[in-house]
Design a protein around this motif. Sequence first.
Motif, PDB file in Angstrom:
ATOM      1  N   ALA A  89     -13.234 -18.529  -8.621  1.00 37.71           N
ATOM      2  CA  ALA A  89     -14.775 -18.237  -8.396  1.00 37.71           C
ATOM      3  C   ALA A  89     -14.764 -16.725  -7.902  1.00 37.71           C
ATOM      4  CB  ALA A  89     -15.356 -19.243  -7.632  1.00 37.71           C
ATOM      5  N   ASP A  90     -14.135 -16.418  -6.763  1.00 41.90           N
ATOM      6  CA  ASP A  90     -14.031 -15.064  -6.200  1.00 41.90           C
ATOM      7  C   ASP A  90     -12.565 -14.454  -5.989  1.00 41.90           C
ATOM      8  OD1 ASP A  90     -14.151 -12.848  -4.494  1.00 41.90           O
ATOM      9  OD2 ASP A  90     -15.390 -13.819  -3.111  1.00 41.90           O
ATOM     10  N   PRO A  91     -12.246 -13.718  -6.870  1.00 43.85           N
ATOM     11  CA  PRO A  91     -10.695 -13.386  -7.031  1.00 43.85           C
ATOM     12  C   PRO A  91     -10.290 -12.424  -6.056  1.00 43.85           C
ATOM     13  CG  PRO A  91     -12.026 -12.232  -8.659  1.00 43.85           C
ATOM     14  CD  PRO A  91     -13.034 -13.334  -8.053  1.00 43.85           C
ATOM     15  N   THR A  92     -11.233 -11.793  -4.992  1.00 42.67           N
ATOM     16  CA  THR A  92     -10.659 -11.112  -3.954  1.00 42.67           C
ATOM     17  C   THR A  92     -10.012 -11.876  -2.987  1.00 42.67           C
ATOM     18  OG1 THR A  92     -12.507  -9.328  -4.484  1.00 42.67           O
ATOM     19  CG2 THR A  92     -11.453  -9.256  -2.179  1.00 42.67           C
ATOM     20  N   VAL A  93      -8.956 -11.496  -2.670  1.00 44.72           N
ATOM     21  CA  VAL A  93      -8.018 -12.508  -1.703  1.00 44.72           C
ATOM     22  C   VAL A  93      -7.437 -11.555  -0.525  1.00 44.72           C
ATOM     23  CG1 VAL A  93      -7.497 -14.103  -3.339  1.00 44.72           C
ATOM     24  CG2 VAL A  93      -5.961 -12.429  -2.933  1.00 44.72           C
ATOM     25  N   GLU A  94      -7.094 -12.030   0.529  1.00 43.75           N
ATOM     26  CA  GLU A  94      -6.413 -11.542   1.465  1.00 43.75           C
ATOM     27  C   GLU A  94      -5.001 -12.015   1.444  1.00 43.75           C
ATOM     28  OE1 GLU A  94      -7.315  -8.959   3.196  1.00 43.75           O
ATOM     29  OE2 GLU A  94      -9.410  -9.177   2.077  1.00 43.75           O
ATOM     30  N   VAL A  95      -3.959 -11.341   1.604  1.00 39.57           N
ATOM     31  CA  VAL A  95      -2.600 -11.708   1.687  1.00 39.57           C
ATOM     32  C   VAL A  95      -1.820 -11.277   2.787  1.00 39.57           C
ATOM     33  CG1 VAL A  95      -0.329 -11.884   0.165  1.00 39.57           C
ATOM     34  CG2 VAL A  95      -2.703 -11.670  -0.981  1.00 39.57           C
ATOM     35  N   GLN A  96      -0.820 -12.394   3.497  1.00 36.54           N
ATOM     36  CA  GLN A  96       0.060 -11.928   4.546  1.00 36.54           C
ATOM     37  C   GLN A  96       1.402 -12.119   3.906  1.00 36.54           C
ATOM     38  OE1 GLN A  96      -0.745 -13.070   8.400  1.00 36.54           O
ATOM     39  NE2 GLN A  96       1.387 -12.461   9.259  1.00 36.54           N
ATOM     40  N   VAL A  97       2.211 -11.154   3.820  1.00 38.52           N
ATOM     41  CA  VAL A  97       3.507 -11.440   3.471  1.00 38.52           C
ATOM     42  C   VAL A  97       4.669 -10.690   4.724  1.00 38.52           C
ATOM     43  CG1 VAL A  97       5.476 -10.851   1.961  1.00 38.52           C
ATOM     44  CG2 VAL A  97       3.141 -11.099   0.933  1.00 38.52           C
ATOM     45  N   GLY A  98       5.077 -11.658   5.644  1.00 37.20           N
ATOM     46  CA  GLY A  98       5.508 -11.432   6.860  1.00 37.20           C
ATOM     47  C   GLY A  98       4.330 -10.605   7.658  1.00 37.20           C
ATOM     48  N   ALA A  99       4.877  -9.636   8.213  1.00 40.67           N
ATOM     49  CA  ALA A  99       3.910  -8.781   8.964  1.00 40.67           C
ATOM     50  C   ALA A  99       2.855  -8.075   8.346  1.00 40.67           C
ATOM     51  CB  ALA A  99       4.655  -7.968   9.880  1.00 40.67           C
ATOM     52  N   GLU A 100       3.101  -7.914   6.796  1.00 39.42           N
ATOM     53  CA  GLU A 100       2.015  -6.978   6.186  1.00 39.42           C
ATOM     54  C   GLU A 100       0.933  -7.701   5.680  1.00 39.42           C
ATOM     55  OE1 GLU A 100       2.447  -4.370   2.186  1.00 39.42           O
ATOM     56  OE2 GLU A 100       4.010  -5.787   2.408  1.00 39.42           O
TER      57      GLU A 100
END
Length: 152
Positions: A89-100
Amino acid sequence: MTAQEQDETIEDSPVGWVAEHVRRYVQTDGADGDTFYGVPSLLLTTRGRRSGKLRRTALMYGRDGDNHLLVASNGGASKHPAWYLNLSADPTVEVQVGAERFTGQARTATAEERVRLWPVMTKVFPTYARYQKGTDREIPVVVIERAPGRAL
């Protein structure tokens, strides 16, 4: 993220063991939780399609070049997981990979891409193949492309 979104509370998965995984990941800035039983793990934040609230969960991931890959397996259930419905529905996402941390755009892999990417993900977590055999739905592979210049 907009200033309004930065002020919003992020709600973690209501599933106990997932919420605990997320808590450890956040508290240690990814030092504890970036793998789950030896499989790479990231945090994904989506906006709830009905509630409008930010929702965060921990997921296993793979890579395809600079892109991150997810599998919307829901443990092989007949329905898609809530996080997948949210990003559809809303493809904008926030991602955290390790500390990034970074902002991305999520999309379902095309049929042609899935042919190539499904084996990548079953190599990361072989149980996905069993999940696919146990359900009538085609389990989606999600591609997350980093949004240019939108690091957190």
